[in-house]
Design a protein around this motif. Structure first.
Motif, PDB file in Angstrom:
ATOM      1  N   TYR A 153       0.829  -1.209   0.000  1.00  0.00           N
ATOM      2  CA  TYR A 153       0.000   0.000   0.000  1.00  0.00           C
ATOM      3  C   TYR A 153       0.863   1.259   0.000  1.00  0.00           C
ATOM      4  CZ  TYR A 153      -3.592   3.323   1.562  1.00  0.00           C
ATOM      5  OH  TYR A 153      -4.449   4.397   1.674  1.00  0.00           O
ATOM      6  N   LEU A 154       1.919   1.257   0.811  1.00  0.00           N
ATOM      7  CA  LEU A 154       2.811   2.423   0.870  1.00  0.00           C
ATOM      8  C   LEU A 154       3.533   2.634  -0.469  1.00  0.00           C
ATOM      9  CD1 LEU A 154       4.324   2.029   4.466  1.00  0.00           C
ATOM     10  CD2 LEU A 154       2.567   3.643   3.694  1.00  0.00           C
ATOM     11  N   ILE A 155       3.960   1.534  -1.101  1.00  0.00           N
ATOM     12  CA  ILE A 155       4.600   1.632  -2.424  1.00  0.00           C
ATOM     13  C   ILE A 155       3.614   2.190  -3.453  1.00  0.00           C
ATOM     14  CG2 ILE A 155       5.570   0.283  -4.331  1.00  0.00           C
ATOM     15  CD1 ILE A 155       6.729  -1.627  -2.180  1.00  0.00           C
ATOM     16  N   THR A 156       2.352   1.746  -3.358  1.00  0.00           N
ATOM     17  CA  THR A 156       1.308   2.248  -4.255  1.00  0.00           C
ATOM     18  C   THR A 156       1.127   3.747  -4.088  1.00  0.00           C
ATOM     19  OG1 THR A 156       0.138   0.134  -4.163  1.00  0.00           O
ATOM     20  CG2 THR A 156      -1.126   2.039  -4.896  1.00  0.00           C
ATOM     21  N   LEU A 157       1.042   4.195  -2.841  1.00  0.00           N
ATOM     22  CA  LEU A 157       0.884   5.627  -2.577  1.00  0.00           C
ATOM     23  C   LEU A 157       2.093   6.418  -3.068  1.00  0.00           C
ATOM     24  CD1 LEU A 157      -0.658   5.671   1.033  1.00  0.00           C
ATOM     25  CD2 LEU A 157      -1.843   5.844  -1.158  1.00  0.00           C
ATOM     26  N   ALA A 158       3.291   5.880  -2.810  1.00  0.00           N
ATOM     27  CA  ALA A 158       4.509   6.583  -3.208  1.00  0.00           C
ATOM     28  C   ALA A 158       4.635   6.651  -4.735  1.00  0.00           C
ATOM     29  CB  ALA A 158       5.726   5.886  -2.609  1.00  0.00           C
ATOM     30  N   GLY A 159       4.402   5.522  -5.406  1.00  0.00           N
ATOM     31  CA  GLY A 159       4.538   5.482  -6.857  1.00  0.00           C
ATOM     32  C   GLY A 159       3.544   6.380  -7.564  1.00  0.00           C
ATOM     33  N   ASN A 160       2.275   6.247  -7.223  1.00  0.00           N
ATOM     34  CA  ASN A 160       1.249   7.060  -7.871  1.00  0.00           C
ATOM     35  C   ASN A 160       1.326   8.522  -7.443  1.00  0.00           C
ATOM     36  OD1 ASN A 160      -0.573   5.177  -9.535  1.00  0.00           O
ATOM     37  ND2 ASN A 160      -0.411   4.085  -7.599  1.00  0.00           N
ATOM     38  N   GLY A 161       1.695   8.753  -6.180  1.00  0.00           N
ATOM     39  CA  GLY A 161       1.871  10.128  -5.717  1.00  0.00           C
ATOM     40  C   GLY A 161       3.010  10.821  -6.439  1.00  0.00           C
ATOM     41  N   SER A 162       4.093  10.083  -6.701  1.00  0.00           N
ATOM     42  CA  SER A 162       5.233  10.657  -7.427  1.00  0.00           C
ATOM     43  C   SER A 162       4.838  11.052  -8.855  1.00  0.00           C
ATOM     44  CB  SER A 162       6.386   9.650  -7.472  1.00  0.00           C
ATOM     45  OG  SER A 162       6.849   9.360  -6.175  1.00  0.00           O
ATOM     46  N   ILE A 163       4.043  10.189  -9.497  1.00  0.00           N
ATOM     47  CA  ILE A 163       3.590  10.494 -10.863  1.00  0.00           C
ATOM     48  C   ILE A 163       2.709  11.737 -10.873  1.00  0.00           C
ATOM     49  CG2 ILE A 163       2.111   9.660 -12.742  1.00  0.00           C
ATOM     50  CD1 ILE A 163       3.189   6.854 -12.102  1.00  0.00           C
ATOM     51  N   LEU A 164       1.790  11.825  -9.912  1.00  0.00           N
ATOM     52  CA  LEU A 164       0.925  13.000  -9.832  1.00  0.00           C
ATOM     53  C   LEU A 164       1.747  14.267  -9.612  1.00  0.00           C
ATOM     54  CD1 LEU A 164      -1.976  11.518  -7.668  1.00  0.00           C
ATOM     55  CD2 LEU A 164      -2.146  12.287 -10.043  1.00  0.00           C
ATOM     56  N   MET A 165       2.760  14.194  -8.760  1.00  0.00           N
ATOM     57  CA  MET A 165       3.604  15.350  -8.496  1.00  0.00           C
ATOM     58  C   MET A 165       4.412  15.727  -9.729  1.00  0.00           C
ATOM     59  SD  MET A 165       6.500  15.894  -5.535  1.00  0.00           S
ATOM     60  CE  MET A 165       7.594  14.675  -6.249  1.00  0.00           C
ATOM     61  N   ALA A 166       4.977  14.724 -10.417  1.00  0.00           N
ATOM     62  CA  ALA A 166       5.789  14.987 -11.609  1.00  0.00           C
ATOM     63  C   ALA A 166       4.965  15.657 -12.705  1.00  0.00           C
ATOM     64  CB  ALA A 166       6.395  13.682 -12.127  1.00  0.00           C
ATOM     65  N   ILE A 167       3.762  15.151 -12.941  1.00  0.00           N
ATOM     66  CA  ILE A 167       2.905  15.707 -14.000  1.00  0.00           C
ATOM     67  C   ILE A 167       2.445  17.114 -13.634  1.00  0.00           C
ATOM     68  CG2 ILE A 167       0.685  15.424 -15.191  1.00  0.00           C
ATOM     69  CD1 ILE A 167       1.109  12.381 -14.956  1.00  0.00           C
ATOM     70  N   ALA A 168       2.186  17.348 -12.344  1.00  0.00           N
ATOM     71  CA  ALA A 168       1.698  18.655 -11.912  1.00  0.00           C
ATOM     72  C   ALA A 168       2.776  19.728 -11.970  1.00  0.00           C
ATOM     73  CB  ALA A 168       1.135  18.562 -10.498  1.00  0.00           C
ATOM     74  N   THR A 169       4.042  19.327 -11.804  1.00  0.00           N
ATOM     75  CA  THR A 169       5.121  20.322 -11.689  1.00  0.00           C
ATOM     76  C   THR A 169       5.949  20.500 -12.955  1.00  0.00           C
ATOM     77  OG1 THR A 169       6.595  18.611 -10.764  1.00  0.00           O
ATOM     78  CG2 THR A 169       5.357  19.978  -9.207  1.00  0.00           C
ATOM     79  N   ASP A 170       5.794  19.618 -13.958  1.00  0.00           N
ATOM     80  CA  ASP A 170       6.608  19.707 -15.175  1.00  0.00           C
ATOM     81  C   ASP A 170       5.751  20.115 -16.368  1.00  0.00           C
ATOM     82  OD1 ASP A 170       8.180  19.048 -17.539  1.00  0.00           O
ATOM     83  OD2 ASP A 170       9.525  18.021 -16.161  1.00  0.00           O
ATOM     84  N   SER A 171       6.086  21.238 -16.974  1.00  0.00           N
ATOM     85  CA  SER A 171       5.303  21.740 -18.112  1.00  0.00           C
ATOM     86  C   SER A 171       5.398  20.823 -19.329  1.00  0.00           C
ATOM     87  CB  SER A 171       5.775  23.152 -18.494  1.00  0.00           C
ATOM     88  OG  SER A 171       7.162  23.139 -18.827  1.00  0.00           O
ATOM     89  N   HIS A 172       6.498  20.052 -19.448  1.00  0.00           N
ATOM     90  CA  HIS A 172       6.667  19.141 -20.579  1.00  0.00           C
ATOM     91  C   HIS A 172       5.690  17.959 -20.519  1.00  0.00           C
ATOM     92  CE1 HIS A 172      10.639  21.199 -20.359  1.00  0.00           C
ATOM     93  NE2 HIS A 172      10.503  21.192 -21.673  1.00  0.00           N
ATOM     94  N   LEU A 173       5.120  17.724 -19.343  1.00  0.00           N
ATOM     95  CA  LEU A 173       4.180  16.612 -19.187  1.00  0.00           C
ATOM     96  C   LEU A 173       2.727  17.076 -19.225  1.00  0.00           C
ATOM     97  CD1 LEU A 173       5.941  14.501 -16.388  1.00  0.00           C
ATOM     98  CD2 LEU A 173       6.198  14.348 -18.866  1.00  0.00           C
ATOM     99  N   GLN A 174       2.501  18.322 -19.616  1.00  0.00           N
ATOM    100  CA  GLN A 174       1.132  18.834 -19.726  1.00  0.00           C
ATOM    101  C   GLN A 174       0.554  18.483 -21.096  1.00  0.00           C
ATOM    102  OE1 GLN A 174      -0.143  20.237 -16.879  1.00  0.00           O
ATOM    103  NE2 GLN A 174       1.862  19.741 -16.022  1.00  0.00           N
ATOM    104  N   THR A 175       0.460  17.190 -21.368  1.00  0.00           N
ATOM    105  CA  THR A 175      -0.067  16.693 -22.637  1.00  0.00           C
ATOM    106  C   THR A 175      -1.272  15.801 -22.344  1.00  0.00           C
ATOM    107  OG1 THR A 175       1.339  14.719 -22.609  1.00  0.00           O
ATOM    108  CG2 THR A 175       2.260  16.712 -23.638  1.00  0.00           C
ATOM    109  N   PRO A 176      -2.101  15.520 -23.357  1.00  0.00           N
ATOM    110  CA  PRO A 176      -3.275  14.664 -23.124  1.00  0.00           C
ATOM    111  C   PRO A 176      -2.931  13.314 -22.504  1.00  0.00           C
ATOM    112  CG  PRO A 176      -3.490  15.746 -25.240  1.00  0.00           C
ATOM    113  CD  PRO A 176      -2.122  16.090 -24.714  1.00  0.00           C
ATOM    114  N   MET A 177      -1.861  12.664 -23.003  1.00  0.00           N
ATOM    115  CA  MET A 177      -1.510  11.337 -22.490  1.00  0.00           C
ATOM    116  C   MET A 177      -1.242  11.387 -20.986  1.00  0.00           C
ATOM    117  SD  MET A 177       1.516   8.674 -23.623  1.00  0.00           S
ATOM    118  CE  MET A 177       2.858   9.491 -22.745  1.00  0.00           C
TER     119      MET A 177
END
Length: 310
Positions: free
Chosen positions: A35-59
């Motif tokens: 569960y902790l790995i799930t939270l960390a992995g998905n939380g990291s992706i959410l943070m990366a997409i929210a903070t990087d302008s290069h990832l502001q794409t539909p995919m």
């Protein structure tokens, strides 16, 4: 056995993942770490997409929704399961059971529809790359995502309301470690014909429709990839689509095995294993399969963690 229509005043008894006391601590640790790995992995992706302008794409917009669902799905069931391990109190209130079932079906249903939207996004990106930005506009992406959440909400409302119109008899025991449709129907002492029929019809129409969109999209995608002259282009396309297909097969396979079948074939032990796959294991694997091996995501994560540290 006398029917009891005052189920709202009663608690349900859940079944532990294992009846063996000697493995209880080990299971607790494994599930907590997962569960902790799930939270960390998905939380990291959410943070990366929210903070990087290069990832502001539909995919990546769709991937962020997938990551949020992969946090929601185990959060609905795992904390209660861990509490049962620690306190040995296996009861869940009627209201708690209703809410747990509603949010579980909401998350599972929405993810099924979202995966079909992601397949359509990959179809447009690979089969019509020159028109991709004109077709997959920000407005369309928001509409498609909102549509998946709205459809998931309606789907969950239908199944939850029908499931809890059933009568339940003593000892109010659910042969599962959380509230789900098959074990609740198996615990009912009234006819489950209508909820089962609706479950199969809705699964056939909505789930079948989502699967058909995914299947048709990938028929065109694979056909287009095979016609590509560039070996590097084929490799990149197969890499992206292969990740999505792996997630689709994992999730569709386990959910179909759980919900698209009659109550008479319900097997508590088998269902506990299958539910572990789609409810706990798949949300943990999705970030590793889909995003964390992606160079853009890795770069965004390094950048985000460095900025945070600074």
């Amino acid at each position: 056995m006398q029917k009891d229509n005052t189920t709202a005043a009663k608690d349900f008894d859940l079944t532990e993942l294992s009846d063996l006391p000697e493995v209880r601590i080990a299971l607790f640790v494994v599930i907590l770490l997962t569960y902790l790995i799930t939270l960390a992995g998905n939380g990291s992706i959410l943070m990366a997409i929210a903070t990087d302008s290069h990832l502001q794409t539909p995919m990546y917009f769709f991937i962020s929704s997938l990551s949020f669902l992969d946090v929601l799905c185990p959060t609905v069931t795992v904390p209660k399961m861990l509490q049962v391990f620690l306190s040995e109190d296996k009861t869940i209130s009627f209201v708690g059971c209703v809410l747990q079932l509603f949010f579980l079906i909401y998350a599972v249903g929405t993810e099924i529809f979202l995966l079909s939207v992601m397949a359509y996004d990959r179809y447009v990106a690979i089969c019509s790359p020159l028109h991709y930005t004109n077709i997959m506009t920000k407005r369309l992406c928001v509409q498609l995502t909102a549509g998946t959440w709205l459809t998931g909400f309606i789907n969950s409302m239908i199944h939850t309301s029908l499931t809890f119109t059933l009568s339940f008899c003593e000892p109010y025991k659910i042969n599962q470690y959380y509230c789900d449709i098959p074990p609740l129907m198996a615990a009912s002492c009234s006819s489950t014909y209508l909820p089962e029929l609706v479950l199969l019809l809705v699964a056939g129409i909505l789930g079948g429709g989502a699967f058909l969109v995914t299947l048709i999209s990938y028929v065109y995608i694979i056909s287009t990839i095979l016609r590509m002259r560039s070996a590097e282009g084929r490799r990149k396309a197969f890499s992206t689509c292969g990740s999505h297909l792996t997630v689709v097969f994992l999730f569709y396979g386990t959910t179909i095995a759980t919900y698209v079948r009659p109550t008479s074939s319900y097997s508590p032990k088998q269902d506990r294993i299958v539910s572990m796959l789609y409810g706990i294991v798949t949300p943990m694997l999705n970030p590793m399969i889909y995003s964390l091996r992606n160079k853009d995501v890795k770069r965004a994560l390094v950048k985000a963690f460095c900025l945070k540290r600074f």
